[in-house]
Design an enzyme around this catalytic site. Structure first.
Site, PDB file in Angstrom:
ATOM      1  N   ASP A   1       0.838  -1.201   0.000  1.00  0.00           N
ATOM      2  CA  ASP A   1       0.000   0.000   0.000  1.00  0.00           C
ATOM      3  C   ASP A   1       0.877   1.257   0.000  1.00  0.00           C
ATOM      4  O   ASP A   1       2.040   1.209   0.407  1.00  0.00           O
ATOM      5  CB  ASP A   1      -0.908  -0.010   1.248  1.00  0.00           C
ATOM      6  CG  ASP A   1      -2.139   0.854   1.083  1.00  0.00           C
ATOM      7  OD1 ASP A   1      -2.201   1.647   0.119  1.00  0.00           O
ATOM      8  OD2 ASP A   1      -3.051   0.750   1.929  1.00  0.00           O
TER       9      ASP A   1
ATOM     10  N   LYS B   1      -2.270   7.850   6.424  1.00  0.00           N
ATOM     11  CA  LYS B   1      -2.906   7.417   5.186  1.00  0.00           C
ATOM     12  C   LYS B   1      -4.293   8.060   5.081  1.00  0.00           C
ATOM     13  O   LYS B   1      -4.804   8.568   6.063  1.00  0.00           O
ATOM     14  CB  LYS B   1      -3.035   5.891   5.161  1.00  0.00           C
ATOM     15  CG  LYS B   1      -1.664   5.220   5.007  1.00  0.00           C
ATOM     16  CD  LYS B   1      -1.737   3.707   4.911  1.00  0.00           C
ATOM     17  CE  LYS B   1      -2.626   3.183   3.841  1.00  0.00           C
ATOM     18  NZ  LYS B   1      -2.346   3.721   2.500  1.00  0.00           N
TER      19      LYS B   1
ATOM     20  N   GLY C   1      -6.390   9.804  -0.119  1.00  0.00           N
ATOM     21  CA  GLY C   1      -7.393   9.464  -1.135  1.00  0.00           C
ATOM     22  C   GLY C   1      -8.678   8.951  -0.493  1.00  0.00           C
ATOM     23  O   GLY C   1      -9.515   8.333  -1.175  1.00  0.00           O
TER      24      GLY C   1
ATOM     25  N   GLU D   1      -8.398   0.380   4.029  1.00  0.00           N
ATOM     26  CA  GLU D   1      -6.955   0.071   4.054  1.00  0.00           C
ATOM     27  C   GLU D   1      -6.531  -0.440   5.432  1.00  0.00           C
ATOM     28  O   GLU D   1      -5.739  -1.384   5.543  1.00  0.00           O
ATOM     29  CB  GLU D   1      -6.141   1.315   3.704  1.00  0.00           C
ATOM     30  CG  GLU D   1      -6.250   1.699   2.237  1.00  0.00           C
ATOM     31  CD  GLU D   1      -5.511   2.979   1.898  1.00  0.00           C
ATOM     32  OE1 GLU D   1      -5.079   3.123   0.755  1.00  0.00           O
ATOM     33  OE2 GLU D   1      -5.372   3.865   2.786  1.00  0.00           O
TER      34      GLU D   1
HETATM   35  O1  R5P Z   1      -6.506   7.079   0.823  1.00  0.00           O
HETATM   36  C1  R5P Z   1      -5.531   6.870   0.146  1.00  0.00           C
HETATM   37  C2  R5P Z   1      -4.393   6.077   0.558  1.00  0.00           C
HETATM   38  O2  R5P Z   1      -4.140   6.021   1.925  1.00  0.00           O
HETATM   39  C3  R5P Z   1      -3.128   6.256  -0.262  1.00  0.00           C
HETATM   40  O3  R5P Z   1      -2.416   5.057  -0.129  1.00  0.00           O
HETATM   41  C4  R5P Z   1      -2.251   7.409   0.177  1.00  0.00           C
HETATM   42  O4  R5P Z   1      -2.996   8.608   0.142  1.00  0.00           O
HETATM   43  C5  R5P Z   1      -1.008   7.553  -0.720  1.00  0.00           C
HETATM   44  O5  R5P Z   1      -1.406   7.776  -2.022  1.00  0.00           O
HETATM   45  P1  R5P Z   1      -0.369   8.095  -3.194  1.00  0.00           P
HETATM   46  O6  R5P Z   1       0.383   6.840  -3.484  1.00  0.00           O
HETATM   47  O7  R5P Z   1      -1.230   8.555  -4.336  1.00  0.00           O
HETATM   48  O8  R5P Z   1       0.511   9.207  -2.705  1.00  0.00           O
END
Ligand code: R5P
Length: 280
Positions: free
Chosen positions: A102, A115, A118, A124
């Site tokens: 993740d 986290k 998104g 998650e």
């Molecule tokens: O809610 C979203 C998640 O926790 C994502 O894994 C986190 O925001 C990281 O996202 P990115 O890889 O786009 O930076």
């Protein structure tokens, strides 16, 4: 494929390295996170599958609508967490997922993680808690010593829409010391859990849709700015105790390793700092 930005190339390098290391033919159940870095992990997963280098019965447990789509588009099978049997039917260990990969918004030196950038942190966290191993991937901008040092958008908190205003005001009344464990027990307990004198909780607004972000679970998200987080478990617990809070985007001591891509193409691999010291 169009040329990737440096940041995306760094994410891709980290994602590919982590998938190559962890998605071995022995892995039958894989948790798949959410976000822009996970896109690259699924790209690599699809390649490994095509090359016959994954378990013949590999199934993937998604953490969001986006993750479900990515898995399906890659020709991989999804599995519902409720359909997986606990590995230890006596109840000792709830883990039924071999490994989860993740992304993260920020990771501290103990691999505590923020986290939910998104808005996917509820599922998650549920998937991470059912995993034998949580592996974090990202670019170097996520790599910090203390939470809140680089990520200034706040801790994502999923809340029930029917009470978001009251939850916001309860969060904003928390003080750095108010919920520190055993606050009355003496000088050792007097350390602040977070930096700001007064947290600020902002209702996350949607882009290209009027009104707030609505999560995959039909809830709202408050982004809670508290400055630097010195005691992630205390902050997570203090917010989680407020009725109507569904999940807090702080994952304490859940991740066992993290892979960060750098702009020069190299990859930094981390385990919790306390384990590095124990091994010295
Ligand atoms: O809610 C979203 C998640 O926790 C994502 O894994 C986190 O925001 C990281 O996202 P990115 O890889 O786009 O930076």
């Amino acid at each position: 494929m169009s040329a990737l930005s440096l940041a995306d190339q760094a994410k891709r390098n980290a994602a590919f390295a982590a998938v190559d290391r962890h998605v071995t033919p022995e892995v039958r159940v894989l948790g798949v996170g959410t976000g822009s870095t996970v896109v690259f992990a699924v790209e690599r997963l699809a390649e490994l599958k095509q090359q016959g280098r994954t378990h013949p019965d590999l199934v993937c447990v998604p953490t969001s609508f986006q993750s479900t789509q990515l898995i399906a588009d890659a020709g991989l099978r999804t599995a519902d967490l409720n359909d997986l049997l606990p590995l230890d039917p006596t109840g000792g260990c709830p883990a039924s997922i071999d490994v989860t990969i993740d992304g993260a918004d920020e990771v501290d030196s103990e691999l505590n993680v923020i986290k939910g950038g998104g808005a996917a942190h509820l599922r998650e966290k549920v998937v991470a808690a059912a995993s034998k191993k949580l592996v974090i991937i990202g670019d170097h901008r996520k790599d910090a010593t203390t939470l809140g040092e680089k990520w200034d958008q706040g801790v994502p908190v999923e809340v029930t829409p029917i009470a978001w205003r009251s939850i916001k005001s309860q969060i904003e009344r928390l003080t750095p010391l108010s919920r520190a464990p055993a606050a009355a027990a003496g000088p050792a307990a007097a350390a602040a859990a977070f930096e700001f004198a007064s947290p600020v909780a902002v209702l996350r607004q949607a882009v290209r849709k009027a009104g707030p972000v609505v999560t995959d679970n039909g809830n709202f998200v408050l982004d809670v700015r508290v400055g630097k987080i010195f005691d992630p478990a205390a902050v997570e617990q203090a917010i989680k105790m407020i009725p109507g809070v569904i999940e807090v985007g702080i994952f304490c001591r859940m991740a066992s390793e993290a892979w960060f891509g750098n702009d020069d193409g190299s990859i930094a691999w981390r385990i919790p700092q306390s384990l590095v010291k124990e091994q010295d």
